[in-house]
Write an enzyme that holds these catalytic residues in place. Structure first.
Site, short mmCIF file in Angstrom:
data_model
loop_
_atom_site.label_atom_id
_atom_site.label_comp_id
_atom_site.label_asym_id
_atom_site.label_seq_id
_atom_site.Cartn_x
_atom_site.Cartn_y
_atom_site.Cartn_z
N GLU A 299 0.80 -1.24 0.00
CA GLU A 299 0.00 0.00 0.00
C GLU A 299 0.83 1.28 0.00
O GLU A 299 0.56 2.19 0.78
CB GLU A 299 -0.95 0.00 1.20
CG GLU A 299 -1.87 -1.21 1.24
CD GLU A 299 -2.83 -1.22 2.44
OE1 GLU A 299 -2.66 -0.39 3.34
OE2 GLU A 299 -3.75 -2.06 2.44
N ASN B 165 2.10 -5.21 -3.19
CA ASN B 165 0.70 -5.51 -2.87
C ASN B 165 -0.07 -4.22 -2.60
O ASN B 165 0.39 -3.36 -1.85
CB ASN B 165 0.69 -6.39 -1.60
CG ASN B 165 -0.64 -7.05 -1.32
OD1 ASN B 165 -1.22 -7.70 -2.19
ND2 ASN B 165 -1.13 -6.91 -0.10
N HIS C 244 -10.30 -6.20 -1.91
CA HIS C 244 -11.37 -6.09 -0.92
C HIS C 244 -12.50 -5.39 -1.66
O HIS C 244 -12.51 -4.17 -1.80
CB HIS C 244 -10.91 -5.26 0.28
CG HIS C 244 -9.79 -5.90 1.03
ND1 HIS C 244 -9.96 -7.04 1.78
CD2 HIS C 244 -8.48 -5.57 1.15
CE1 HIS C 244 -8.81 -7.38 2.33
NE2 HIS C 244 -7.89 -6.51 1.96
N GLU D 169 -6.09 -10.73 -1.14
CA GLU D 169 -6.87 -10.52 0.10
C GLU D 169 -8.36 -10.48 -0.23
O GLU D 169 -9.12 -9.67 0.32
CB GLU D 169 -6.44 -9.21 0.77
CG GLU D 169 -4.96 -9.15 1.08
CD GLU D 169 -4.52 -7.90 1.84
OE1 GLU D 169 -5.37 -7.19 2.40
OE2 GLU D 169 -3.31 -7.64 1.86
N ASP E 135 -12.13 -10.44 -0.55
CA ASP E 135 -13.41 -10.60 0.15
C ASP E 135 -14.44 -9.82 -0.64
O ASP E 135 -14.11 -8.84 -1.30
CB ASP E 135 -13.37 -10.20 1.64
CG ASP E 135 -12.56 -8.97 1.96
OD1 ASP E 135 -12.60 -8.01 1.16
OD2 ASP E 135 -11.91 -8.94 3.02
C1 XIL Z 1 -6.08 -6.32 8.45
C2 XIL Z 1 -6.40 -7.53 9.31
O1 XIL Z 1 -7.40 -8.29 8.68
C3 XIL Z 1 -6.85 -7.09 10.66
O2 XIL Z 1 -7.08 -8.22 11.50
C4 XIL Z 1 -5.78 -6.19 11.25
O3 XIL Z 1 -6.16 -5.70 12.44
C5 XIL Z 1 -5.53 -5.00 10.33
O4 XIL Z 1 -5.15 -5.47 9.08
N1 XIL Z 1 -4.95 -4.59 3.80
C6 XIL Z 1 -3.93 -5.42 4.23
C7 XIL Z 1 -4.16 -6.31 5.37
O5 XIL Z 1 -2.88 -5.50 3.57
O6 XIL Z 1 -2.99 -6.55 6.11
C8 XIL Z 1 -5.24 -5.79 6.29
O7 XIL Z 1 -5.50 -6.77 7.26
C9 XIL Z 1 -6.48 -5.46 5.50
C10 XIL Z 1 -6.19 -4.40 4.48
#
Ligand code: XIL
Length: 354
Positions: free
Chosen positions: A159, A202, A238, A266, A268
């Site tokens: 990020e 990422n 996400h 990641e 969802d």
């Molecule tokens: C999130 C986790 O799911 C949480 O449990 C934690 O508290 C914060 O981070 N982008 C990312 C992940 O790269 O590491 C994040 O994960 C969600 C957003």
């Protein structure tokens, strides 16, 4: 996907194993059932919560029967792994890695350099640019060396682009202390510590539109053209069920056009993006979600095989998701119910490649 005879026989063996002993379920490390993601033609996995892996048998069994890859949801982040300058706490991360290695599950490391999850010793650190550089290098190389030969790949930088894609993330301490070169140098340091590890950039929002996507693609293309050891691009994805298919397809195909490996890292799919506090999950929502997951998996499966690093969902069951806490709303963005029963979307993914 073509089924082999072996795949037809193994479910029967798996059934026998499960029915042999109710109390002590014998789960072979090679269990492949006809309702398993292990059948998918690309790696598929989950972000893992290590305390659930330690304590919840249903959770662990999903990993054993479904996962060909895992990422650490939190325990490889700097605040957990490296909470003080000279202290590394390996226990939880080692537990996950050992579990995965024993069960032939690939481990993707998440994440070495991120603007979040910074422990106080980093935010309070006082030093000149050489001292900051040393901090970055030592952090990366100690961790990568520790897991060398066990962790296949790393999200080296996470990020680094602004939320709206307008430039590099100005609020990142790494950017402020080290300038934009911290990104390239992080890859170099990781590569030195484990030349065989596959290294990823990422980020999120490739599916939102041109601005964010182009900023990310320009960054990775620039790293590539400068000979920085980058092997892959992680699309966090996400997302939610209202995101048009075309946007998701473009995110995936433009990532593939870089020539790098592509990891949907990641995934969802939120079913309550409008934050309706009284929404209840039902069969219509379940079907919409299944259609979207299926579409994502299909689009991913259409990029060149050698670039299909895999799909990772950010959690296993809906009870595991970070989305409900982050947005303070009910939501069901994952492939399994709270009790780890398969949702319609599970079969959507499975059928995406048939
Ligand atoms: C999130 C986790 O799911 C949480 O449990 C934690 O508290 C914060 O981070 N982008 C990312 C992940 O790269 O590491 C994040 O994960 C969600 C957003």
């Amino acid at each position: 996907m073509k089924r082999t005879t072996a795949l037809l026989i193994v479910p029967a063996i798996a059934v026998m194993l499960f029915s042999c002993s109710k109390k002590n379920i014998a789960v072979s490390t090679t269990v492949v059932t006809d309702t398993s993601f292990k059948q998918l033609p690309f790696p598929f996995g989950f972000a893992v919560n290590v305390s659930k892996l330690r304590t919840n048998i249903a959770y662990k069994n999903i990993l054993l029967t479904q996962a060909t890859s895992v990422s650490a949801e939190t325990v490889m982040k700097i605040a957990y792994l490296h909470p003080a300058q000279n202290t590394y706490v390996w226990t939880d991360a080692d537990y996950l890695v050992d579990f995965a290695v024993q069960n032939n599950i690939r481990v993707h490391g998440h994440t070495l350099v991120w603007h979040q999850s910074l422990p106080a010793w980093v935010t309070n650190f006082v030093g000149d640019s050489a001292a900051w550089e040393n901090l970055l290098k030592t952090h990366i190389q100690t961790i990568v060396a520790h897991f060398k030969g066990k962790v296949t790949s790393w999200d080296v930088v996470n990020e680094a682009i602004e939320n709206d894609g307008s430039g590099y993330r100005a609020s990142s301490l790494w950017y402020q202390k080290l300038g934009i070169g911290f990104i390239a140098r992080s890859f170099q340091y990781a590569h030195e510590a484990d030349p065989n590890a596959l290294l990823f950039y990422n980020d999120y929002g490739n599916e939102w539109g041109n601005t964010k996507r182009n900023a990310i693609l320009n960054l990775v293309n620039d790293l590539k053209s400068k000979g920085v050891p980058i092997n892959g691009i992680g699309l966090q994805m996400h997302t939610d069920y209202t995101q048009p298919d075309a946007n998701i397809q473009t995110a995936i195909s433009t990532a593939a056009a870089t020539g790098l490996k592509v990891h949907i890292s990641e995934l969802d799919i939120s079913m309550n993006p409008s934050n309706n506090q009284t929404l209840v999950f039902n069969s219509i929502i379940a079907q919409q979600q299944s259609d979207k997951f299926k579409m994502v998996a299909k689009a991913f499966n259409s990029i060149p095989k050698a670039q299909q690093y895999g799909i990772t969902t950010w959690g296993i069951g809906d009870a595991d998701t970070w989305i409900t806490g982050f947005y303070s709303r009910p939501d069901w963005p994952l492939l399994f119910e709270n009790n780890y029963q398969k949702k319609a979307a599970f079969f959507g993914v499975l059928n995406s490649v048939k």
